[in-house]
Design a protein around this motif. Sequence first.
Motif, PDB file in Angstrom:
ATOM      1  N   THR A 141      10.211  -1.330  15.543  1.00  0.00           N
ATOM      2  CA  THR A 141       8.768  -2.093  15.638  1.00  0.00           C
ATOM      3  C   THR A 141       7.685  -1.298  15.326  1.00  0.00           C
ATOM      4  O   THR A 141       7.617   0.244  15.768  1.00  0.00           O
ATOM      5  CB  THR A 141       8.732  -2.717  16.758  1.00  0.00           C
ATOM      6  N   GLY A 142       6.358  -1.533  15.016  1.00  0.00           N
ATOM      7  CA  GLY A 142       5.379  -0.629  14.615  1.00  0.00           C
ATOM      8  C   GLY A 142       4.170  -1.407  14.300  1.00  0.00           C
ATOM      9  O   GLY A 142       4.245  -2.868  14.708  1.00  0.00           O
ATOM     10  N   TYR A 143       3.169  -1.075  13.567  1.00  0.00           N
ATOM     11  CA  TYR A 143       1.903  -2.098  13.276  1.00  0.00           C
ATOM     12  C   TYR A 143       1.414  -1.478  11.672  1.00  0.00           C
ATOM     13  O   TYR A 143       1.493  -0.166  11.515  1.00  0.00           O
ATOM     14  CB  TYR A 143       0.906  -1.712  14.191  1.00  0.00           C
ATOM     15  N   VAL A 144       0.519  -2.119  11.378  1.00  0.00           N
ATOM     16  CA  VAL A 144      -0.121  -1.823  10.365  1.00  0.00           C
ATOM     17  C   VAL A 144      -1.475  -2.576  10.328  1.00  0.00           C
ATOM     18  O   VAL A 144      -1.699  -3.967  10.520  1.00  0.00           O
ATOM     19  CB  VAL A 144       0.585  -2.077   8.894  1.00  0.00           C
ATOM     20  N   GLU A 145      -2.616  -2.085   9.875  1.00  0.00           N
ATOM     21  CA  GLU A 145      -3.986  -2.705   9.709  1.00  0.00           C
ATOM     22  C   GLU A 145      -3.943  -3.862   8.862  1.00  0.00           C
ATOM     23  O   GLU A 145      -3.248  -3.862   7.480  1.00  0.00           O
ATOM     24  CB  GLU A 145      -4.897  -1.852   9.323  1.00  0.00           C
ATOM     25  N   LYS A 146      -4.630  -4.913   9.001  1.00  0.00           N
ATOM     26  CA  LYS A 146      -4.409  -6.079   8.345  1.00  0.00           C
ATOM     27  C   LYS A 146      -4.964  -5.821   6.776  1.00  0.00           C
ATOM     28  O   LYS A 146      -4.509  -6.362   5.874  1.00  0.00           O
ATOM     29  CB  LYS A 146      -5.425  -7.173   8.793  1.00  0.00           C
ATOM     30  N   ASP A 147      -5.959  -4.675   6.488  1.00  0.00           N
ATOM     31  CA  ASP A 147      -6.525  -4.445   5.444  1.00  0.00           C
ATOM     32  C   ASP A 147      -5.449  -3.384   4.687  1.00  0.00           C
ATOM     33  O   ASP A 147      -6.074  -2.986   3.563  1.00  0.00           O
ATOM     34  CB  ASP A 147      -7.916  -4.244   5.378  1.00  0.00           C
ATOM     35  N   ARG A 148      -4.579  -2.975   5.160  1.00  0.00           N
ATOM     36  CA  ARG A 148      -3.754  -1.704   4.661  1.00  0.00           C
ATOM     37  C   ARG A 148      -2.313  -1.932   4.362  1.00  0.00           C
ATOM     38  O   ARG A 148      -1.571  -1.110   3.568  1.00  0.00           O
ATOM     39  CB  ARG A 148      -3.899  -0.383   5.596  1.00  0.00           C
ATOM     40  N   TRP A 149      -1.762  -3.108   4.781  1.00  0.00           N
ATOM     41  CA  TRP A 149      -0.374  -3.344   4.443  1.00  0.00           C
ATOM     42  C   TRP A 149      -0.280  -3.853   3.038  1.00  0.00           C
ATOM     43  O   TRP A 149      -0.906  -4.349   2.476  1.00  0.00           O
ATOM     44  CB  TRP A 149       0.316  -4.380   5.548  1.00  0.00           C
ATOM     45  N   ILE A 150       0.931  -3.073   2.368  1.00  0.00           N
ATOM     46  CA  ILE A 150       1.326  -3.479   0.837  1.00  0.00           C
ATOM     47  C   ILE A 150       2.535  -4.181   0.890  1.00  0.00           C
ATOM     48  O   ILE A 150       3.534  -3.533   1.458  1.00  0.00           O
ATOM     49  CB  ILE A 150       1.400  -2.130   0.260  1.00  0.00           C
ATOM     50  N   SER A 151       2.663  -5.059  -0.226  1.00  0.00           N
ATOM     51  CA  SER A 151       3.957  -5.858  -0.471  1.00  0.00           C
ATOM     52  C   SER A 151       4.217  -5.270  -1.828  1.00  0.00           C
ATOM     53  O   SER A 151       3.646  -4.379  -2.528  1.00  0.00           O
ATOM     54  CB  SER A 151       3.861  -7.440  -0.212  1.00  0.00           C
ATOM     55  N   ARG A 152       5.319  -5.768  -2.150  1.00  0.00           N
ATOM     56  CA  ARG A 152       5.880  -5.643  -3.475  1.00  0.00           C
ATOM     57  C   ARG A 152       5.447  -6.536  -4.456  1.00  0.00           C
ATOM     58  O   ARG A 152       5.456  -6.168  -5.634  1.00  0.00           O
ATOM     59  CB  ARG A 152       7.340  -5.855  -3.458  1.00  0.00           C
ATOM     60  N   SER A 153       4.554  -7.667  -4.032  1.00  0.00           N
ATOM     61  CA  SER A 153       4.298  -8.662  -4.888  1.00  0.00           C
ATOM     62  C   SER A 153       2.872  -8.719  -5.411  1.00  0.00           C
ATOM     63  O   SER A 153       2.438  -9.720  -6.029  1.00  0.00           O
ATOM     64  CB  SER A 153       4.645  -9.836  -4.351  1.00  0.00           C
ATOM     65  N   GLY A 154       2.355  -7.604  -5.325  1.00  0.00           N
ATOM     66  CA  GLY A 154       0.746  -7.429  -5.556  1.00  0.00           C
ATOM     67  C   GLY A 154       0.434  -6.988  -6.848  1.00  0.00           C
ATOM     68  O   GLY A 154      -0.720  -6.596  -7.103  1.00  0.00           O
ATOM     69  N   GLY A 155       1.522  -6.614  -7.683  1.00  0.00           N
ATOM     70  CA  GLY A 155       1.389  -5.635  -9.062  1.00  0.00           C
ATOM     71  C   GLY A 155       0.326  -6.438  -9.659  1.00  0.00           C
ATOM     72  O   GLY A 155       0.604  -7.754  -9.883  1.00  0.00           O
ATOM     73  N   LYS A 156      -0.437  -6.126 -10.521  1.00  0.00           N
ATOM     74  CA  LYS A 156      -1.162  -6.653 -11.754  1.00  0.00           C
ATOM     75  C   LYS A 156      -0.825  -6.347 -13.192  1.00  0.00           C
ATOM     76  O   LYS A 156      -0.347  -5.035 -13.191  1.00  0.00           O
ATOM     77  CB  LYS A 156      -2.833  -6.276 -11.611  1.00  0.00           C
ATOM     78  N   LYS A 157      -1.068  -7.014 -14.098  1.00  0.00           N
ATOM     79  CA  LYS A 157      -0.716  -6.673 -15.231  1.00  0.00           C
ATOM     80  C   LYS A 157      -1.601  -5.316 -15.730  1.00  0.00           C
ATOM     81  O   LYS A 157      -3.077  -5.221 -15.586  1.00  0.00           O
ATOM     82  CB  LYS A 157      -1.354  -7.739 -16.068  1.00  0.00           C
ATOM     83  N   GLY A 158      -1.045  -4.339 -16.242  1.00  0.00           N
ATOM     84  CA  GLY A 158      -1.458  -3.109 -16.862  1.00  0.00           C
ATOM     85  C   GLY A 158      -1.588  -2.146 -15.805  1.00  0.00           C
ATOM     86  O   GLY A 158      -2.124  -1.001 -15.815  1.00  0.00           O
ATOM     87  N   ASP A 159      -1.395  -2.165 -14.566  1.00  0.00           N
ATOM     88  CA  ASP A 159      -1.292  -1.276 -13.541  1.00  0.00           C
ATOM     89  C   ASP A 159      -0.180  -0.143 -13.785  1.00  0.00           C
ATOM     90  O   ASP A 159       0.710  -0.309 -14.466  1.00  0.00           O
ATOM     91  CB  ASP A 159      -0.609  -2.092 -12.161  1.00  0.00           C
ATOM     92  N   ASP A 160      -0.715   1.297 -13.403  1.00  0.00           N
ATOM     93  CA  ASP A 160       0.166   2.273 -13.964  1.00  0.00           C
ATOM     94  C   ASP A 160       1.256   2.266 -12.545  1.00  0.00           C
ATOM     95  O   ASP A 160       0.949   1.952 -11.413  1.00  0.00           O
ATOM     96  CB  ASP A 160      -0.802   3.511 -13.511  1.00  0.00           C
ATOM     97  N   LEU A 161       2.531   2.817 -12.973  1.00  0.00           N
ATOM     98  CA  LEU A 161       3.415   2.820 -12.039  1.00  0.00           C
ATOM     99  C   LEU A 161       3.649   4.397 -11.676  1.00  0.00           C
ATOM    100  O   LEU A 161       3.784   5.163 -12.713  1.00  0.00           O
ATOM    101  CB  LEU A 161       4.747   2.282 -12.599  1.00  0.00           C
TER     102      LEU A 161
END
Length: 296
Positions: A141-161
């Motif tokens: 268990t741990g924590y992450v700030e509400k404005d800093r957690w990243i999911s797999r699902s937020g990718g946008k068209k044209g994003d660099d990988l």
Amino acid sequence: MKLREVGEDALLASLLRDLPISHAVIAAAGDDCAVVESPGRKNLLVLKTDCVVDKIHFASATEPILVGWKAMMRALSDFAAISAVPQFALITLIVPAARSTSWVKKLYRGLRRAAARFDVSVVGGETSATRGPAAISVSVTGYVEKDRWISRSGGKKGDDLFVTGRLGGSLRGKHLRFVPRITESRWLTKNFRVHAMMDLSDGLGADLPRLAKASKLGFKIDMEKLPLSPGAKIENAISDGEDYELLFAIPPRNRESLQREWKQKFPKLRLTRIGSLNRKSQIANRKLPRGYVHFK
């Protein structure tokens, strides 16, 4: 049907489809960690469990200190995947009664070393005998700030990988000595707008399609640009699995500043742009050779 005929992704989809989800749950199964609201706290609570099994994740003759290291670091790598900070761990040890106490003590030495690397406190757990192979489960268990957690699902068209480090090499022992990219992921989310991220545990061939699917996009990669570990080939980089590097998507306008600042901050760790996210209809090479497949 046998599990080998269904596969891990389809099995999990069928098992998790009808699970009750509280309104406090922000990210549940299907991402690298569970993320939930924590009443009265400004940060989000992060939970993860992972395991290693004899003859699946390590050979029986493997030095137990390395087994313990890997068991802890696998779970911590998922914290890196969402840019979270691990704090507390529970260890469940399931071993045959004939296993020596020396083996167990060395295993815990590896667990403690790995936990200490990221200031994680081991606060309890469970032990059980088994007639089967040894298994070690680690829950963190741990924590992450509400404005800093990243999911797999937020990718946008044209994003660099991008990927960190080098790929391939797990079959040469890399999977027993890796260090999760927690420091790097925390730096990324502090300084850049990362749209989607995950760790490469099952190999690029399995994990990249998962990130793209979660983001409802396709992808295009340049096979010749994949950063290879010494002695590895492109096939190893795609299919071997257990690289535990970061794969992330970031707006192309940040490409140059990311590459420049990364080189200054992490001069010894390679960062490589391997492709981009696009509309599925525009992708000719969406399908990759598969990475590691569970239940095969």
